[in-house]
Design a protein around this motif. Structure first.
Motif, PDB file in Angstrom:
ATOM      1  N   LEU A  41       3.890 -53.234  15.400  1.00  0.00           N
ATOM      2  CA  LEU A  41       5.273 -52.549  15.209  1.00  0.00           C
ATOM      3  C   LEU A  41       5.475 -51.531  16.404  1.00  0.00           C
ATOM      4  N   PHE A  44       5.149 -53.245  19.758  1.00  0.00           N
ATOM      5  CA  PHE A  44       6.446 -53.958  20.235  1.00  0.00           C
ATOM      6  C   PHE A  44       7.394 -52.677  20.781  1.00  0.00           C
ATOM      7  N   GLU A  45       7.796 -51.525  20.256  1.00  0.00           N
ATOM      8  CA  GLU A  45       8.319 -50.587  20.591  1.00  0.00           C
ATOM      9  C   GLU A  45       7.853 -49.845  21.747  1.00  0.00           C
ATOM     10  N   ALA A  67       6.267 -57.614  24.535  1.00  0.00           N
ATOM     11  CA  ALA A  67       6.748 -56.939  23.085  1.00  0.00           C
ATOM     12  C   ALA A  67       6.965 -57.989  21.962  1.00  0.00           C
TER      13      ALA A  67
ATOM     14  N   PHE B  44      18.359 -56.886  24.279  1.00  0.00           N
ATOM     15  CA  PHE B  44      16.917 -56.729  23.663  1.00  0.00           C
ATOM     16  C   PHE B  44      16.435 -55.276  23.921  1.00  0.00           C
ATOM     17  N   ALA B  48      15.853 -52.544  20.966  1.00  0.00           N
ATOM     18  CA  ALA B  48      14.410 -52.066  20.892  1.00  0.00           C
ATOM     19  C   ALA B  48      14.102 -50.517  20.937  1.00  0.00           C
ATOM     20  N   ASP B  49      14.763 -49.972  21.839  1.00  0.00           N
ATOM     21  CA  ASP B  49      15.050 -48.546  22.110  1.00  0.00           C
ATOM     22  C   ASP B  49      15.434 -47.814  21.142  1.00  0.00           C
ATOM     23  N   ALA B  51      15.521 -48.719  18.013  1.00  0.00           N
ATOM     24  CA  ALA B  51      14.823 -48.962  16.881  1.00  0.00           C
ATOM     25  C   ALA B  51      13.698 -47.624  16.889  1.00  0.00           C
ATOM     26  N   THR B  52      13.375 -47.082  17.783  1.00  0.00           N
ATOM     27  CA  THR B  52      12.817 -45.926  17.812  1.00  0.00           C
ATOM     28  C   THR B  52      13.349 -44.646  16.844  1.00  0.00           C
ATOM     29  N   LYS B  60      13.658 -49.504  11.058  1.00  0.00           N
ATOM     30  CA  LYS B  60      12.934 -49.743  12.637  1.00  0.00           C
ATOM     31  C   LYS B  60      12.638 -51.455  12.415  1.00  0.00           C
ATOM     32  N   ALA B  64      14.323 -53.940  15.006  1.00  0.00           N
ATOM     33  CA  ALA B  64      13.439 -54.689  15.974  1.00  0.00           C
ATOM     34  C   ALA B  64      13.402 -56.181  16.052  1.00  0.00           C
TER      35      ALA B  64
END
Lengths: 240, 240
Positions: A41, A44-45, A67, B44, B48-49, B51-52, B60, B64
């Motif tokens: 995970l 991926f990030e 990713a 995407f 994804a960014d 998600a951080t 998260k 993702a």
């Protein structure tokens, strides 16, 4: 080529089924799946984040695809944890601090550092988990090896890094230092996990009635990991 | 509920095949696929960014997963562009500046802004592309509608945003402003694209021997887009 992981009386599939009820073995497997899942995970990030540094749209799409592959690996591990009756998040949480710290201490300063991290960092982690996989039941081993399968990014990364060094040779010196820093941080966080997670460590070193490595075997394992790391650095055109 | 896109003599599949040789229609379809592809690729990256920023591991992983869905949509559009004999990157490049500017001007300050952007921003874009899809050949339309399919994140986002407002009502005011800013930026960049890409604009407004919207129909389309946006804001518990 380096030798393959120590051959040992690995658990068979039927033994594995029984082993999942074992009060020491079961938490160890959950730890293994948990650390792998959180590793995928965060990979991926990180890769998705590094994709924003890509110099071209082609490179951006290539890194984004890597990713996404990691995320699908995460999904496989998450599903297995659920099959074992474990909440994936609770299995991942014990490894959050170590992996987050690793990534915080190794945030790539640019696109090339990101590529080297993806290649070298993933490489070491993959080799290590393959070693551990020798000591788990056949079903778990099959899943672990599946998610560690070469994601096919080697060719792409090697090409980009070698080209950059060819164009600007002093980049090689900086990236070689970066590679050493990655290994140092990885070892430091691995030690932290080993100290905190006795059951996971026990999987590797074995115990009464449990196959595992003795100190000499662990030494040989580290020698194998180091040798393979040096090979990867050489492939990139970097001194290990 | 709002009315559906203007019913019009949309191109049939057989007409579509012929239309791909049309010197005006072909570049328009390539533009449409190109802007959609780059939109999915940047979506995407952004998700994804974001998600951080997730407050929990569950969140998260949810965000993702949304990001990964967008990437698979990108892959479908990329493959179609290749089938048409077009290099995907060259089809995407004309839209890079507008989409990058949109994302730069709407970088979420926190997790909730990211969720609202994903929901509201994707919503407007999806409604707009659905309108455009009425004017392309059946094969292209099927692909466009497929990649616009609800990615199933509605429930997740609505739940998180409504809970946050219930806990802290003044968050609703801030997020309502944020929603308006998103629409403003989206319109501003859409105008830029419309001005720069005549062939794409021609797809919507039609021309000699070509179905399209007249000014009144475009007005009705904007009314539909605005109404649906207001519905989405209301679903989130926000004033449009």
């Amino acid at each position: 080529m380096s030798e393959s992981p120590e051959s040992s009386p690995a658990r068979t599939s039927s033994a594995g089924v029984a082993a999942h009820d074992d009060p020491v073995y079961r938490p160890a497997v959950i730890d293994l799946l948990g650390v792998l899942a959180y590793g995928e995970l965060t990979a991926f990030e990180r890769l998705a984040d590094d994709a924003t540094l890509a110099p071209t749209l082609e490179d951006k799409a290539e890194l984004a695809a890597l990713a996404v592959t990691e995320f699908h690996h995460y999904e496989r591990l998450r599903d297995r944890l659920r099959d074992l009756g474990v909440e994936p998040v609770s299995a991942m949480r014990p490894f959050q601090a170590a992996l987050d710290t690793f990534h915080r201490h190794t945030a790539p300063a640019d696109w090339l550092e990101g590529l080297v991290k993806a290649y070298v960092g993933d490489g070491i982690a993959t080799d290590f988990y393959r070693e551990v996989a020798a000591y788990v039941d056949a079903d778990t081993r099959a899943l672990v090896l599946e998610v560690l399968e070469n994601t096919g990014h080697a060719v792409f990364v090697v090409d980009r890094v070698r080209k950059a060094i060819a164009e600007e040779p002093r980049i090689g010196g900086r990236l070689a230092l970066w590679g050493r820093r990655l290994v140092g941080e990885a070892l430091s966080q691995a030690q932290r996990v080993a100290a905190e997670r006795d059951v996971l460590t026990a999987l590797l070193v074995g115990g009464v009635d449990r196959p595992g490595m003795d100190l000499a075997a662990i030494g040989r394992m580290f020698a194998r990991l180091t040798e393979k790391h040096a090979q990867r650095m050489a492939t990139l055109g970097l001194q290990a």
